[in-house]
Design a protein around this motif. Structure first.
Motif, mmCIF file in Angstrom:
data_model
loop_
_atom_site.group_PDB
_atom_site.id
_atom_site.type_symbol
_atom_site.label_atom_id
_atom_site.label_comp_id
_atom_site.label_asym_id
_atom_site.label_seq_id
_atom_site.Cartn_x
_atom_site.Cartn_y
_atom_site.Cartn_z
ATOM 1 N N LYS A 298 0.834 -1.208 0.000
ATOM 2 C CA LYS A 298 0.000 0.000 0.000
ATOM 3 C C LYS A 298 0.869 1.259 0.000
ATOM 4 O O LYS A 298 0.515 2.261 -0.633
ATOM 5 C CB LYS A 298 -0.933 0.001 1.212
ATOM 6 N N VAL A 299 1.990 1.235 0.699
ATOM 7 C CA VAL A 299 2.890 2.395 0.694
ATOM 8 C C VAL A 299 3.312 2.695 -0.738
ATOM 9 O O VAL A 299 3.258 3.849 -1.193
ATOM 10 C CB VAL A 299 4.128 2.158 1.589
ATOM 11 N N LYS A 300 3.718 1.666 -1.470
ATOM 12 C CA LYS A 300 4.148 1.862 -2.863
ATOM 13 C C LYS A 300 3.007 2.422 -3.712
ATOM 14 O O LYS A 300 3.187 3.390 -4.461
ATOM 15 C CB LYS A 300 4.644 0.542 -3.456
ATOM 16 N N THR A 301 1.837 1.797 -3.605
ATOM 17 C CA THR A 301 0.688 2.218 -4.414
ATOM 18 C C THR A 301 0.342 3.677 -4.160
ATOM 19 O O THR A 301 0.115 4.453 -5.101
ATOM 20 C CB THR A 301 -0.534 1.334 -4.103
ATOM 21 N N ILE A 302 0.330 4.074 -2.886
ATOM 22 C CA ILE A 302 -0.089 5.432 -2.520
ATOM 23 C C ILE A 302 0.992 6.462 -2.828
ATOM 24 O O ILE A 302 0.725 7.500 -3.442
ATOM 25 C CB ILE A 302 -0.508 5.466 -1.043
ATOM 26 N N VAL A 303 2.218 6.175 -2.423
ATOM 27 C CA VAL A 303 3.303 7.144 -2.623
ATOM 28 C C VAL A 303 3.594 7.342 -4.111
ATOM 29 O O VAL A 303 3.819 8.470 -4.570
ATOM 30 C CB VAL A 303 4.574 6.689 -1.873
ATOM 31 N N GLU A 304 3.564 6.262 -4.883
ATOM 32 C CA GLU A 304 3.878 6.355 -6.311
ATOM 33 C C GLU A 304 2.636 6.558 -7.181
ATOM 34 O O GLU A 304 2.734 6.593 -8.417
ATOM 35 C CB GLU A 304 4.645 5.104 -6.744
ATOM 36 N N LYS A 305 1.471 6.687 -6.531
ATOM 37 C CA LYS A 305 0.206 6.920 -7.230
ATOM 38 C C LYS A 305 -0.013 5.898 -8.349
ATOM 39 O O LYS A 305 -0.303 6.230 -9.497
ATOM 40 C CB LYS A 305 0.130 8.353 -7.767
ATOM 41 N N ALA A 306 0.132 4.639 -7.967
ATOM 42 C CA ALA A 306 -0.071 3.544 -8.919
ATOM 43 C C ALA A 306 -1.571 3.340 -9.156
ATOM 44 O O ALA A 306 -2.415 3.920 -8.470
ATOM 45 C CB ALA A 306 0.567 2.267 -8.379
ATOM 46 N N THR A 307 -1.893 2.505 -10.102
ATOM 47 C CA THR A 307 -3.289 2.274 -10.486
ATOM 48 C C THR A 307 -4.152 1.941 -9.270
ATOM 49 O O THR A 307 -3.806 1.064 -8.478
ATOM 50 C CB THR A 307 -3.373 1.111 -11.491
ATOM 51 N N GLY A 308 -5.268 2.666 -9.128
ATOM 52 C CA GLY A 308 -6.213 2.406 -8.049
ATOM 53 C C GLY A 308 -5.874 3.063 -6.725
ATOM 54 O O GLY A 308 -6.589 2.868 -5.736
ATOM 55 N N TYR A 309 -4.824 3.868 -6.697
ATOM 56 C CA TYR A 309 -4.381 4.454 -5.420
ATOM 57 C C TYR A 309 -5.461 5.285 -4.749
ATOM 58 O O TYR A 309 -5.559 5.326 -3.514
ATOM 59 C CB TYR A 309 -3.115 5.305 -5.636
ATOM 60 N N GLU A 310 -6.316 5.935 -5.554
ATOM 61 C CA GLU A 310 -7.299 6.867 -4.978
ATOM 62 C C GLU A 310 -8.429 6.148 -4.243
ATOM 63 O O GLU A 310 -9.263 6.796 -3.617
ATOM 64 C CB GLU A 310 -7.859 7.795 -6.061
ATOM 65 N N THR A 311 -8.461 4.809 -4.295
ATOM 66 C CA THR A 311 -9.494 4.073 -3.550
ATOM 67 C C THR A 311 -9.109 3.895 -2.083
ATOM 68 O O THR A 311 -9.920 3.422 -1.290
ATOM 69 C CB THR A 311 -9.736 2.676 -4.171
ATOM 70 N N PHE A 312 -7.882 4.282 -1.722
ATOM 71 C CA PHE A 312 -7.410 4.124 -0.342
ATOM 72 C C PHE A 312 -7.434 5.470 0.379
ATOM 73 O O PHE A 312 -6.826 6.437 -0.095
ATOM 74 C CB PHE A 312 -6.000 3.538 -0.318
ATOM 75 N N PRO A 313 -8.125 5.573 1.509
ATOM 76 C CA PRO A 313 -8.202 6.851 2.220
ATOM 77 C C PRO A 313 -6.846 7.496 2.495
ATOM 78 O O PRO A 313 -6.726 8.726 2.432
ATOM 79 C CB PRO A 313 -8.930 6.473 3.515
ATOM 80 N N ALA A 314 -5.810 6.691 2.778
ATOM 81 C CA ALA A 314 -4.498 7.277 3.066
ATOM 82 C C ALA A 314 -3.955 8.080 1.885
ATOM 83 O O ALA A 314 -3.135 8.986 2.070
ATOM 84 C CB ALA A 314 -3.503 6.190 3.468
ATOM 85 N N SER A 315 -4.423 7.768 0.672
ATOM 86 C CA SER A 315 -3.953 8.505 -0.509
ATOM 87 C C SER A 315 -4.533 9.910 -0.568
ATOM 88 O O SER A 315 -4.050 10.759 -1.324
ATOM 89 C CB SER A 315 -4.314 7.753 -1.787
ATOM 90 N N LEU A 316 -5.578 10.166 0.202
ATOM 91 C CA LEU A 316 -6.247 11.467 0.189
ATOM 92 C C LEU A 316 -5.604 12.460 1.158
ATOM 93 O O LEU A 316 -6.011 13.623 1.217
ATOM 94 C CB LEU A 316 -7.732 11.292 0.533
ATOM 95 N N VAL A 317 -4.617 11.987 1.907
ATOM 96 C CA VAL A 317 -3.903 12.891 2.826
ATOM 97 C C VAL A 317 -2.990 13.788 1.997
ATOM 98 O O VAL A 317 -2.019 13.336 1.391
ATOM 99 C CB VAL A 317 -3.096 12.105 3.878
ATOM 100 N N ASN A 318 -3.356 15.054 1.946
ATOM 101 C CA ASN A 318 -2.625 16.022 1.124
ATOM 102 C C ASN A 318 -2.812 17.400 1.756
ATOM 103 O O ASN A 318 -3.584 18.217 1.274
ATOM 104 C CB ASN A 318 -3.151 16.000 -0.313
ATOM 105 N N PRO A 319 -2.123 17.670 2.874
ATOM 106 C CA PRO A 319 -2.362 18.915 3.604
ATOM 107 C C PRO A 319 -2.131 20.149 2.735
ATOM 108 O O PRO A 319 -1.179 20.182 1.934
ATOM 109 C CB PRO A 319 -1.381 18.850 4.769
ATOM 110 N N SER A 320 -3.019 21.128 2.874
ATOM 111 C CA SER A 320 -2.900 22.345 2.069
ATOM 112 C C SER A 320 -1.615 23.099 2.383
ATOM 113 O O SER A 320 -1.128 23.871 1.572
ATOM 114 C CB SER A 320 -4.126 23.237 2.288
ATOM 115 N N SER A 321 -1.038 22.850 3.556
ATOM 116 C CA SER A 321 0.246 23.462 3.923
ATOM 117 C C SER A 321 1.405 22.901 3.104
ATOM 118 O O SER A 321 2.469 23.521 3.003
ATOM 119 C CB SER A 321 0.541 23.204 5.405
#
Length: 237
Positions: free
Chosen positions: A198-221
């Motif tokens: 999951k770390v790889k999928t989310i950090v590298e934005k691999a196929t389907g990454y946006e289905t995991f809530p952790a991928s939505l962590v993107n602080p405006s700061s």
């Protein structure tokens, strides 16, 4: 995002504790949302045992990003774990500990806690702002208590939501994604081989990454840190 990769979970705990101690220097109140899980448990031990003397605990206000709907005496309680591994070892004012009341009715407690955040924290664009939100990540890519099957809770209008664990059916109270992403800084603590895929999928934005809530962590700061051990970072390019 900034990736910080260390040898093992103990080194992650040491390095994050140093990061935390540095962030809490100064005279201003510091508002932090804590996470449950095995890695924060080690972090709390290290903070108490090695960094306690250099931190002014009077300035730090503790909250939780999520809590299981159980009494504070229950072994599943994130609050109980923090008491045993941190609060019993340091001199922190009771008034600085703002727990989610897991023993209360979940819906009512989510409303109460959201109101508490609105009162205690500065608000930016109507959203309470933490100085730091500490997050874990489950093997399924969930974070706080926003699970993939309820990913719509991420953008809920309510600052705190009631989530349901997909296997056990256990209710949990969690802050939503807007509160997470409004924080001045967000830090993931992720260790173990079971998290590597999951770390790889989310950090590298691999196929389907946006289905995991952790991928939505993107602080405006823009201040997002991943504290990983080598096992969790195993699959990264």
């Amino acid at each position: 995002m900034e990736l910080k990769i260390y040898k093992d979970k103990n080194e992650v705990a040491e390095e994050f504790s140093a990061f935390f101690a540095e962030r809490t220097k100064g005279d201003k109140p510091f508002h932090v949302a804590l996470s449950g899980g095995s890695t924060p448990k080690i972090v709390f031990d290290v903070l108490a045992d090695k960094f306690s003397d250099g931190i002014d605990w009077n300035n730090i206000h503790f909250y939780w990003g999520d809590e299981r709907c159980v009494p504070p005496s229950d072994d599943e309680s994130n609050y109980k774990m923090t008491v045993e591994h941190l609060f019993l070892k340091i001199d922190v004012p009771q008034a600085n500990i703002h727990r989610i009341l897991g023993e209360n009715d979940p819906e009512g407690e989510a409303m109460r806690y959201a109101n508490l955040l609105e009162i205690n924290l500065d608000r930016v664009e109507g959203v309470p702002q933490f100085d730091l939100v500490i997050l874990g990540m489950g093997d399924d890519g969930h974070t706080a208590s926003i699970f993939p099957h309820q990913i719509e809770l991420w953008n809920s209008n309510d600052h705190c939501v009631v989530a349901t664990h997909p296997q056990s059916g256990q209710k949990r109270v969690s802050i939503n994604g807007k509160v997470i992403n409004m924080a001045k800084e967000v830090a993931f603590l992720v260790t173990g081989k079971s998290k590597a895929e999951k770390v790889k999928t989310i950090v590298e934005k691999a196929t389907g990454y946006e289905t995991f809530p952790a991928s939505l962590v993107n602080p405006s700061s823009g201040n997002l840190f991943w504290f990983l051990d080598e096992d969790a970072a195993l699959d990264l390019d």
